[in-house]
Design a protein around this motif. Structure first.
Motif, PDB file in Angstrom:
ATOM      1  N   HIS A 187      41.302  47.498  43.945  1.00  0.00           N
ATOM      2  CA  HIS A 187      42.737  47.213  43.887  1.00  0.00           C
ATOM      3  C   HIS A 187      43.019  45.736  44.128  1.00  0.00           C
ATOM      4  O   HIS A 187      43.866  45.137  43.444  1.00  0.00           O
ATOM      5  CB  HIS A 187      43.483  48.070  44.907  1.00  0.00           C
ATOM      6  N   PRO A 223      47.449  49.640  39.673  1.00  0.00           N
ATOM      7  CA  PRO A 223      47.005  48.825  40.818  1.00  0.00           C
ATOM      8  C   PRO A 223      48.027  48.833  41.947  1.00  0.00           C
ATOM      9  O   PRO A 223      49.236  48.731  41.713  1.00  0.00           O
ATOM     10  CB  PRO A 223      46.855  47.425  40.215  1.00  0.00           C
ATOM     11  N   GLY A 350      38.789  44.463  38.602  1.00  0.00           N
ATOM     12  CA  GLY A 350      39.030  45.867  38.896  1.00  0.00           C
ATOM     13  C   GLY A 350      38.590  46.754  37.751  1.00  0.00           C
ATOM     14  O   GLY A 350      38.085  46.289  36.726  1.00  0.00           O
ATOM     15  N   SER A 354      41.466  51.150  40.164  1.00  0.00           N
ATOM     16  CA  SER A 354      42.680  50.351  40.300  1.00  0.00           C
ATOM     17  C   SER A 354      43.489  50.276  39.005  1.00  0.00           C
ATOM     18  O   SER A 354      44.696  50.548  38.996  1.00  0.00           O
ATOM     19  CB  SER A 354      42.320  48.934  40.749  1.00  0.00           C
TER      20      SER A 354
END
Length: 401
Positions: A187, A223, A350, A354
């Motif tokens: 994230h 995210p 990511g 995420s």
């Protein structure tokens, strides 16, 4: 065989399950990204031989999805198309199928498309044509049912992919804290990429009609900037009632999402003649299978094959894009590879945890991301790989052009 290059990989934002993109079907998303691909690249649609589309949860609203999406996006009726499903690897498989057709001279220009609206995955029955049973018709949720049946009768998975992830946790001795820590890192990297504008070049804004007017969606929804280890630790394990030792939660697993992505697959010479700018060239690829109960580590043998065919090793890679189906699955692969979870080459912006995991679109979404990561990092070689429910994995090596 002829050399293959990838031009203009693009994607829509990734929406959450039931989120901002939920009013749109997979076809709507696919058409949106195809129209943007043509507009941004300047592609002459009359030069496109075929649209190969990936979708994990189709319906008969768009049969032979690639063909339907091409027609709806304004491609001529001479453009052929079909759809395929290799579960989580579907998007990348569409690119590989396109590459094989171009390499062998069957086609010169193909658009690979991946689209998924998990928010609109169908509920279905196979009983209706035989009359209504006394207890009524059983409606299956395609999302859940596909995870239960993907191993066939010999490899049942009553607990779906989560059960397989928990088996990896047990086999590899991976702690809940390690999983949550990796999820947080995912994230943090995705949010940092969002805030810096790193995703802008690959994103196609999507207009969603609504009762109060149109809404422009131009940002990934999945995210979480507010994610913390403490918040992740409070989430209950999905199988906690069945197994007190379970550790897999919604927070350290990939999302269920909506998105579409597409790219142009052709030869360097044809790209030049059409005024297209290649982003990467395909170096090698491989597919591997393993025990469906341990599908999460199938990227290990697939990657070994792809790297061997390219004549390189893990140390030669500048970027490693490994889809995050589950944090525990990523950590198990890293253990086999001897790579640290904080390696800066690994998913720099990511991945599934995420950004999200819209099954049919993920493979091309990852390709769009790595194609933009390579120049940003002044890097040359990238690996894209993902595990696939049912005991498979795909891996491909790309080189910056």
């Amino acid at each position: 065989m002829r050399e293959v290059v990838i031009c203009s990989p693009l994607r829509t934002p990734v929406g959450r399950l039931g989120g901002s993109l939920a009013p749109l079907s997979a076809r709507d998303l696919g058409v949106a990204v195809l129209e943007a691909l043509v507009a941004r690249s300047g592609l002459d649609v009359n030069a496109v031989d075929s649209v190969i589309a990936a979708q994990g949860y189709p319906s008969m609203e768009s049969p032979a999805f690639g063909r339907v999406a091409a027609l709806d996006a304004g491609f001529p009726s001479t453009t052929t198309g079909y759809q395929l499903d290799r579960r989580c690897g579907s998007g990348l498989q569409a690119v590989m199928n396109a590459a094989m057709e171009v390499q062998t001279g069957v086609a010169d220009v193909i658009v690979a498309l991946g689209a998924e609206s998990m928010s609109n995955a169908p509920l279905y029955t196979e009983q209706g044509r035989r009359g209504t049973p006394p207890a009524g018709l059983m409606l299956h949720d395609a999302l859940a049912r596909g995870r239960e049946t993907v191993g066939g009768v010999n490899y049942p998975s009553p607990d779906g992919n989560v059960g397989s992830a928990e088996l990896l946790r047990s086999e590899y001795g991976i702690s809940r804290e390690a999983q949550d820590r990796f999820a947080l890192q995912s994230h943090q990297r995705a949010v940092a990429a969002q805030e810096s504008g790193a995703f802008d070049a690959e994103l196609v804004p999507v207009t969603v009609p609504g009762r109060k007017g149109d809404v422009l969606v131009d940002r990934d929804e999945h995210p979480r900037a507010d994610s913390t280890l403490e918040a992740l630790a409070r989430l209950r394990p999905i199988l906690g009632k069945k197994d007190a030792a379970s550790t897999v939660t919604a927070g350290n697993s990939s999302g269920q999402n909506d998105a579409a992505a597409a790219c142009i697959v052709t030869t360097p010479a044809r790209a030049a003649s059409l005024g297209l700018t290649p982003s990467v060239r395909l170096v090698s690829w491989a597919v591997a299978g393993n025990d469906p109960r341990l599908f999460g580590v199938a990227p290990v043998p697939a990657t070994s094959l792809a790297l061997s065919r390219a004549g390189i090793g893990l140390d030669d890679l500048d970027v490693i894009e490994l889809n995050e189906a589950f944090a525990v699955q990523v950590l198990a692969c890293l253990a086999d590879w001897g790579i640290d979870a904080e390696d800066p080459r690994l998913n720099p912006r990511g991945s599934g945890i995420s950004i999200g995991h819209p099954i049919g679109a993920t493979g091309i979404r990852m390709l769009a991301t790595l194609a933009n990561e390579l120049p940003a990092l002044d890097a040359r070689l990238a690996l894209e790989t993902m595990c696939i429910g049912g005991g498979q994995a795909l891996a491909a090596v790309f080189e910056r052009v």
